[in-house]
Design a protein around this motif. Sequence first.
Motif, PDB file in Angstrom:
ATOM      1  N   ALA A  86       0.810  -1.219   0.000  1.00 17.21           N
ATOM      2  CA  ALA A  86       0.000   0.000   0.000  1.00 17.21           C
ATOM      3  C   ALA A  86       0.845   1.272   0.000  1.00 17.21           C
ATOM      4  O   ALA A  86       0.307   2.366  -0.185  1.00 17.21           O
ATOM      5  CB  ALA A  86      -0.933   0.002   1.212  1.00 17.21           C
ATOM      6  N   ASN A 199      -0.034   3.838   7.152  1.00 15.17           N
ATOM      7  CA  ASN A 199      -1.116   3.242   6.386  1.00 15.17           C
ATOM      8  C   ASN A 199      -2.476   3.739   6.863  1.00 15.17           C
ATOM      9  O   ASN A 199      -3.369   4.025   6.053  1.00 15.17           O
ATOM     10  CB  ASN A 199      -1.040   1.720   6.493  1.00 15.17           C
ATOM     11  CG  ASN A 199      -2.089   1.022   5.663  1.00 15.17           C
ATOM     12  OD1 ASN A 199      -3.084   0.527   6.195  1.00 15.17           O
ATOM     13  ND2 ASN A 199      -1.882   0.958   4.354  1.00 15.17           N
ATOM     14  N   ALA A 200      -2.630   3.879   8.177  1.00 10.16           N
ATOM     15  CA  ALA A 200      -3.898   4.381   8.716  1.00 10.16           C
ATOM     16  C   ALA A 200      -4.143   5.819   8.291  1.00 10.16           C
ATOM     17  O   ALA A 200      -5.270   6.201   7.934  1.00 10.16           O
ATOM     18  CB  ALA A 200      -3.891   4.268  10.240  1.00 10.16           C
ATOM     19  N   ARG A 203      -5.099   5.788   4.549  1.00  3.83           N
ATOM     20  CA  ARG A 203      -6.452   5.263   4.291  1.00  3.83           C
ATOM     21  C   ARG A 203      -7.502   6.277   4.696  1.00  3.83           C
ATOM     22  O   ARG A 203      -8.561   6.361   4.065  1.00  3.83           O
ATOM     23  CB  ARG A 203      -6.652   3.950   5.042  1.00  3.83           C
ATOM     24  CG  ARG A 203      -5.944   2.762   4.381  1.00  3.83           C
ATOM     25  CD  ARG A 203      -6.342   1.438   5.004  1.00  3.83           C
ATOM     26  NE  ARG A 203      -5.793   1.264   6.329  1.00  3.83           N
ATOM     27  CZ  ARG A 203      -6.478   1.325   7.459  1.00  3.83           C
ATOM     28  NH1 ARG A 203      -7.771   1.584   7.432  1.00  3.83           N
ATOM     29  NH2 ARG A 203      -5.883   1.149   8.621  1.00  3.83           N
ATOM     30  N   ARG A 204      -7.255   7.025   5.744  1.00  4.39           N
ATOM     31  CA  ARG A 204      -8.262   7.996   6.199  1.00  4.39           C
ATOM     32  C   ARG A 204      -8.357   9.178   5.240  1.00  4.39           C
ATOM     33  O   ARG A 204      -9.424   9.795   5.116  1.00  4.39           O
ATOM     34  CB  ARG A 204      -7.928   8.463   7.609  1.00  4.39           C
ATOM     35  CG  ARG A 204      -9.150   9.001   8.313  1.00  4.39           C
ATOM     36  CD  ARG A 204      -9.167   8.635   9.763  1.00  4.39           C
ATOM     37  NE  ARG A 204      -8.382   9.568  10.573  1.00  4.39           N
ATOM     38  CZ  ARG A 204      -8.367   9.530  11.908  1.00  4.39           C
ATOM     39  NH1 ARG A 204      -9.061   8.604  12.545  1.00  4.39           N
ATOM     40  NH2 ARG A 204      -7.648  10.399  12.581  1.00  4.39           N
TER      41      ARG A 204
END
Length: 280
Positions: A86, A199-200, A203-204
């Motif tokens: 990702a 990654n969080a 993604r947000r």
Amino acid sequence: MAQPGAAQASGARGKGPGGARPLPEPPPVPTLPLFGLDFANLPLPAVVNWLAARPAGARFGYVVTPNADHLARMQRMPEMRQLYTAAMLRLLDSRVAAGAARLAGLPVPAVLPGSDLTAFIVRRILRPEEPVTILGMTEEAVAALAERCGLRNIAHYNPPMGFDQDPAEMERAIRFIEDNPARFHFLAVGSPRQCRVANAVARRGRATGTGLCIGASLLFLSGHERRAPLALQRAGLEWAWRLAQDPQRLARRYLMDSPRMFLLIRDDARQRRLARADRY
């Protein structure tokens, strides 16, 4: 230095997340596949120029620099492969892995150590007054970094140990990145924690800039850790230098866990042989 939730201005912004249109990105970086991951295949200055060309207000993307230990971790933690896949950019940070892959007949991308990337950006790209975000490191280390490298606009937060296993603390770390816009965010909380945060955040979709998952790289620049001499780096022995500096903490990592990386090389070589056989 700013605490979580204390936003700092970072200059002119274009329309990024939440805007009417996405900001233009530089052309894609050429890549070469290895271990099932597409690694950037450019020399360090070209990679840094590509990162510097991203608009400061572009949607947040992150860069990972897997070394032998990180690659070995993919063998027992499937999550790691997902986090690396990702990422916006993957840089191979292991001369040992590169050399072993080459001996196995595999094509090998350019080796770009994360510590070299960090030093290049801090010393040659960042302007003294430019906002910089650092997640991790002690206040003392950050102060030394600021003094030694002439950085005057640092937003810093050092989350508690195990924060990535606590939803509230993880949220606090994510919000810190979101609330402190910068062209470069240095995530220095170790693997896999820094990749989980990056990654969080990605993604947000609320943050801007580039997240650099760089582990201990800033400690070399702050003077709190000493990097291996250049001759050892070029010989692929930087791991041995670090092991000698801290054997109690690193012995298991380098002598027991990291060799699992050779299983990735074996599997990659086998899959490519099978693929060639199927074609003929």
